[in-house]
Design a protein around this motif. Sequence first.
Motif, mmCIF file in Angstrom:
data_model
loop_
_atom_site.group_PDB
_atom_site.id
_atom_site.type_symbol
_atom_site.label_atom_id
_atom_site.label_comp_id
_atom_site.label_asym_id
_atom_site.label_seq_id
_atom_site.Cartn_x
_atom_site.Cartn_y
_atom_site.Cartn_z
ATOM 1 N N GLY A 135 0.843 -1.188 0.000
ATOM 2 C CA GLY A 135 0.000 0.000 0.000
ATOM 3 C C GLY A 135 0.876 1.235 0.000
ATOM 4 O O GLY A 135 2.079 1.162 0.268
ATOM 5 N N THR A 136 0.286 2.374 -0.283
ATOM 6 C CA THR A 136 1.033 3.625 -0.262
ATOM 7 C C THR A 136 1.334 4.020 1.179
ATOM 8 O O THR A 136 0.782 3.456 2.129
ATOM 9 N N THR B 53 -1.118 4.345 4.807
ATOM 10 C CA THR B 53 -2.396 3.665 4.602
ATOM 11 C C THR B 53 -2.700 2.614 5.662
ATOM 12 O O THR B 53 -3.710 1.929 5.571
ATOM 13 N N ASP C 115 -5.555 0.493 0.847
ATOM 14 C CA ASP C 115 -5.665 1.875 0.394
ATOM 15 C C ASP C 115 -6.572 2.617 1.360
ATOM 16 O O ASP C 115 -7.729 2.226 1.565
ATOM 17 N N LEU D 136 -4.965 0.801 -8.082
ATOM 18 C CA LEU D 136 -3.757 0.865 -7.261
ATOM 19 C C LEU D 136 -2.853 -0.337 -7.526
ATOM 20 O O LEU D 136 -1.627 -0.206 -7.578
#
Length: 242
Positions: free
Chosen positions: A34-35, A38, A212, A232
Amino acid sequence: MIQFKNLIKRFGDRTVLKGLSLDIREGEILFILGTSGTGKSVLLKNLVGLLRPDEGEIWIDGEEVSRLSEEEYLPVRKKCGMVFQHPALFDSLTIFENVAFGLRRHYRLDEETISLKVKKALSLVHLTGIENKKPAEISYGMQKRVSLARTVALEPRILLFDEPTTGLDPVTTNAVNQLILDLSRTLKTTSLVVSHDMHCALGIADRIVVLDKGEIVALGTPDEMKKSQVPLVRDFLAEVLA
């Protein structure tokens, strides 16, 4: 073996985990992608009790653990071994003493047993003959492997990796990921790996979960991820499959 049920974690007005539910199978290697921000690392810290959820439940081996007291949580933590982004070795101690630190702190063992466990752990991460060196005398990549040896010396059933390849060159990154795979299979652990690296995940994960904004947007095997149409996931794959 591990279940997160409707997990919610807030920091002030910000909700980081938003009703997350996830079952983790015994013996699998699960990558959590994930970014930044998150909730990946927050999830691991909730598992080991460094943070506690505001709502929801965490089950390990059939026991709900999120409401245990600090004292009651100690046996749960002994099942888990956590490897952080940075080695966090004690500069003033030798490599041997660094690896032995947890053994001496948590168990009453004679020196012969400690020595055998330290040497076995260092052997598992392919480091021998450096027991008397100080951390400053070895490379950063080797320090990461010593950190891993310190964790596996305690023989945890669950291994947790928080960005284990941060700051490493591609060759060392591949070596560390191969170690995660080899150790997980050899020691028969359940391994959770927080990462940004889809390439590594595709190479060694049994399953990959993508977060996310505190929610699961994709979950599946590497082959299933390659076919995913989740935006994503496609962004992560773009760097790998380009």
